[in-house]
Design a protein around this motif. Structure first.
Motif, mmCIF file in Angstrom:
data_model
loop_
_atom_site.group_PDB
_atom_site.id
_atom_site.type_symbol
_atom_site.label_atom_id
_atom_site.label_comp_id
_atom_site.label_asym_id
_atom_site.label_seq_id
_atom_site.Cartn_x
_atom_site.Cartn_y
_atom_site.Cartn_z
ATOM 1 N N TRP A 64 0.826 -1.206 0.000
ATOM 2 C CA TRP A 64 0.000 0.000 0.000
ATOM 3 C C TRP A 64 0.864 1.262 0.000
ATOM 4 C CZ3 TRP A 64 -5.014 0.655 -0.881
ATOM 5 C CH2 TRP A 64 -5.594 1.879 -0.551
ATOM 6 N N ARG A 65 1.903 1.269 0.807
ATOM 7 C CA ARG A 65 2.791 2.427 0.859
ATOM 8 C C ARG A 65 3.596 2.572 -0.427
ATOM 9 N NH1 ARG A 65 5.482 2.730 6.939
ATOM 10 N NH2 ARG A 65 3.535 3.127 8.078
ATOM 11 N N ALA A 66 3.961 1.450 -1.035
ATOM 12 C CA ALA A 66 4.769 1.494 -2.252
ATOM 13 C C ALA A 66 4.006 2.106 -3.415
ATOM 14 C CB ALA A 66 5.231 0.086 -2.619
ATOM 15 N N ASP A 70 8.487 4.980 -6.097
ATOM 16 C CA ASP A 70 8.870 4.740 -7.485
ATOM 17 C C ASP A 70 8.751 3.254 -7.830
ATOM 18 O OD1 ASP A 70 11.068 3.568 -6.286
ATOM 19 O OD2 ASP A 70 12.422 5.229 -6.732
ATOM 20 N N ALA A 71 8.931 2.955 -9.102
ATOM 21 C CA ALA A 71 8.732 1.593 -9.599
ATOM 22 C C ALA A 71 9.641 0.558 -8.934
ATOM 23 C CB ALA A 71 8.909 1.564 -11.122
ATOM 24 N N PRO A 72 10.928 0.853 -8.685
ATOM 25 C CA PRO A 72 11.773 -0.144 -8.019
ATOM 26 C C PRO A 72 11.260 -0.544 -6.632
ATOM 27 C CG PRO A 72 13.142 1.490 -9.093
ATOM 28 C CD PRO A 72 11.740 2.001 -9.164
ATOM 29 N N VAL A 73 10.753 0.428 -5.878
ATOM 30 C CA VAL A 73 10.220 0.115 -4.552
ATOM 31 C C VAL A 73 8.987 -0.775 -4.676
ATOM 32 C CG1 VAL A 73 9.189 1.063 -2.451
ATOM 33 C CG2 VAL A 73 11.139 2.213 -3.512
ATOM 34 N N LEU A 139 11.131 -6.934 4.068
ATOM 35 C CA LEU A 139 10.442 -5.670 4.373
ATOM 36 C C LEU A 139 11.436 -4.565 4.700
ATOM 37 C CD1 LEU A 139 7.526 -7.131 6.504
ATOM 38 C CD2 LEU A 139 7.277 -5.933 4.322
ATOM 39 N N TRP A 140 12.536 -4.934 5.346
ATOM 40 C CA TRP A 140 13.571 -3.941 5.691
ATOM 41 C C TRP A 140 14.136 -3.291 4.431
ATOM 42 C CZ3 TRP A 140 15.343 -1.862 10.175
ATOM 43 C CH2 TRP A 140 16.559 -1.165 10.127
ATOM 44 N N MET A 141 14.187 -4.035 3.337
ATOM 45 C CA MET A 141 14.723 -3.509 2.083
ATOM 46 C C MET A 141 13.754 -2.547 1.400
ATOM 47 S SD MET A 141 17.578 -5.036 2.201
ATOM 48 C CE MET A 141 18.233 -4.521 0.624
ATOM 49 N N ILE A 142 12.543 -2.471 1.933
ATOM 50 C CA ILE A 142 11.518 -1.612 1.342
ATOM 51 C C ILE A 142 11.187 -0.430 2.246
ATOM 52 C CG2 ILE A 142 9.120 -1.553 0.524
ATOM 53 C CD1 ILE A 142 9.466 -4.659 0.158
ATOM 54 N N ALA A 190 14.724 -8.524 -7.219
ATOM 55 C CA ALA A 190 13.372 -8.214 -7.695
ATOM 56 C C ALA A 190 13.273 -6.816 -8.280
ATOM 57 C CB ALA A 190 12.371 -8.372 -6.553
ATOM 58 N N THR A 191 14.241 -5.958 -7.963
ATOM 59 C CA THR A 191 14.236 -4.598 -8.507
ATOM 60 C C THR A 191 14.307 -4.625 -10.028
ATOM 61 O OG1 THR A 191 15.387 -3.858 -6.502
ATOM 62 C CG2 THR A 191 15.351 -2.342 -8.347
ATOM 63 N N ARG A 192 14.797 -5.716 -10.589
ATOM 64 C CA ARG A 192 14.892 -5.825 -12.042
ATOM 65 C C ARG A 192 13.516 -5.805 -12.703
ATOM 66 N NH1 ARG A 192 19.610 -10.426 -13.089
ATOM 67 N NH2 ARG A 192 21.315 -9.317 -11.998
#
Length: 213
Positions: A64-66, A70-73, A139-142, A190-192
Motif C-alpha cells: 500500500w505504501r509502495a 517509485d517503480a523499483p520500490v 520488508l527492511w529492504m523496502i 526483484a528490482t529488475r
C-alpha cells in the motif's frame, strides 16, 4: 530407545540428534514455561500458532505504501511474498538433508506446550523462524519502519518456538540466518522487475500499483 536405535532397527538412516548442541538451554527454557503463569503460556501459544499472520499484514502495508513510491520500490514490495516462498523452499531442502529429530523426541522427558510432531517432521531449521525472518528482512529492504516491526515480531516468533517446546535454540538461529542472508539478496534482485511495474502503472493495473491523486 533413542532415535538412532529406532532408525537402525527400522533399517533406515538414523535421524540427527541435536540435543548435544544446546539441549540443556532448551530444557532450561521449557522448564521456565512449565512454571510460568497459564495466561502467559496461552499468549505465547497463540502467538506461535497465529503470529505469522502479522507478516502478511505487514506485506500488505508495504504494498500500500509502495503505491506512492517509485517503480523499483513497488517491484520489491510485490516480490516479498515470492521471496518468502523461495527462502522457505531452501529451508525445506535443509530439513530433508539434515533430518534432525524434534527435541520432544530426543529429550522425551522435557516439558512442551505443543504436542510432539509426528516422526519425520524434522526440526532443523525452524520453519516459523525462516518465514518470519525472511519476511522481516525483505520488508527492511523496502521500508525501515516496517522492517523493524517485522524484526521484533520475528525475534518473538523465534523465542516462542523454543518456549512451546517445538524447537532447539539452534533451529531458530539457523532459520533466522537463512532468512536474513537470502531474503535481502532476492529482494534486491526483484528490482529488475521495475520496468514491468512502470509499464503496468499505465495500464489496467494502475489502481493497484499507483496511489490515485
Amino acid at each position: 530407545m533413542t532415535a538412532t536405535t529406532i532408525g537402525l532397527a527400522a533399517g533406515t538412516a538414523p535421524a540427527f540428534d541435536g540435543s548435544g548442541i544446546d539441549g540443556s538451554l532448551y530444557t532450561d527454557v521449557t522448564e521456565e514455561a512449565r512454571h510460568a503463569p497459564a495466561l502467559l503460556n496461552d499468549v505465547i501459544s497463540a502467538w506461535t500458532s497465529y503470529g505469522l499472520a502479522l507478516f502478511a499484514v505487514l506485506m500488505l502495508v508495504a504494498w500500500w505504501r509502495a503505491r506512492r513510491q517509485d517503480a523499483p520500490v513497488m517491484a520489491r514490495a510485490l516480490a516479498v511474498p515470492v521471496v518468502v516462498v523461495a527462502v522457505f523452499g531452501v529451508d525445506m531442502v535443509l530439513k530433508s538433508l539434515v533430518q534432525e529429530d524434534r527435541p520432544c523426541r530426543s529429550l522425551p522427558g522435557s516439558f512442551t506446550l505443543e504436542s510432539c510432531p509426528a516422526p519425520g517432521d524434522w526440526s532443523f531449521p525452524s520453519n516459523h523462524s525462516v518465514i518470519a525472518f525472511s519476511a522481516a528482512a525483505a520488508l527492511w529492504m523496502i521500508d525501515r519502519r516496517l522492517g523493524a516491526v517485522g524484526l521484533l515480531a520475528a525475534v518473538a516468533m523465534g523465542f516462542s518456538r523454543v518456549w512451546v517446546g517445538a524447537h532447539y535454540p539452534h533451529d531458530v538461529l539457523a532459520g533466522a540466518l537463512v532468512g536474513i542472508v537470502l531474503a535481502p539478496i532476492l529482494t534486491l534482485l526483484a528490482t529488475r522487475a521495475a520496468p514491468w511495474v512502470a509499464r503496468a502503472r499505465s495500464g489496467p493495473l494502475r489502481p493497484l500499483l499507483t496511489a490515485t491523486a
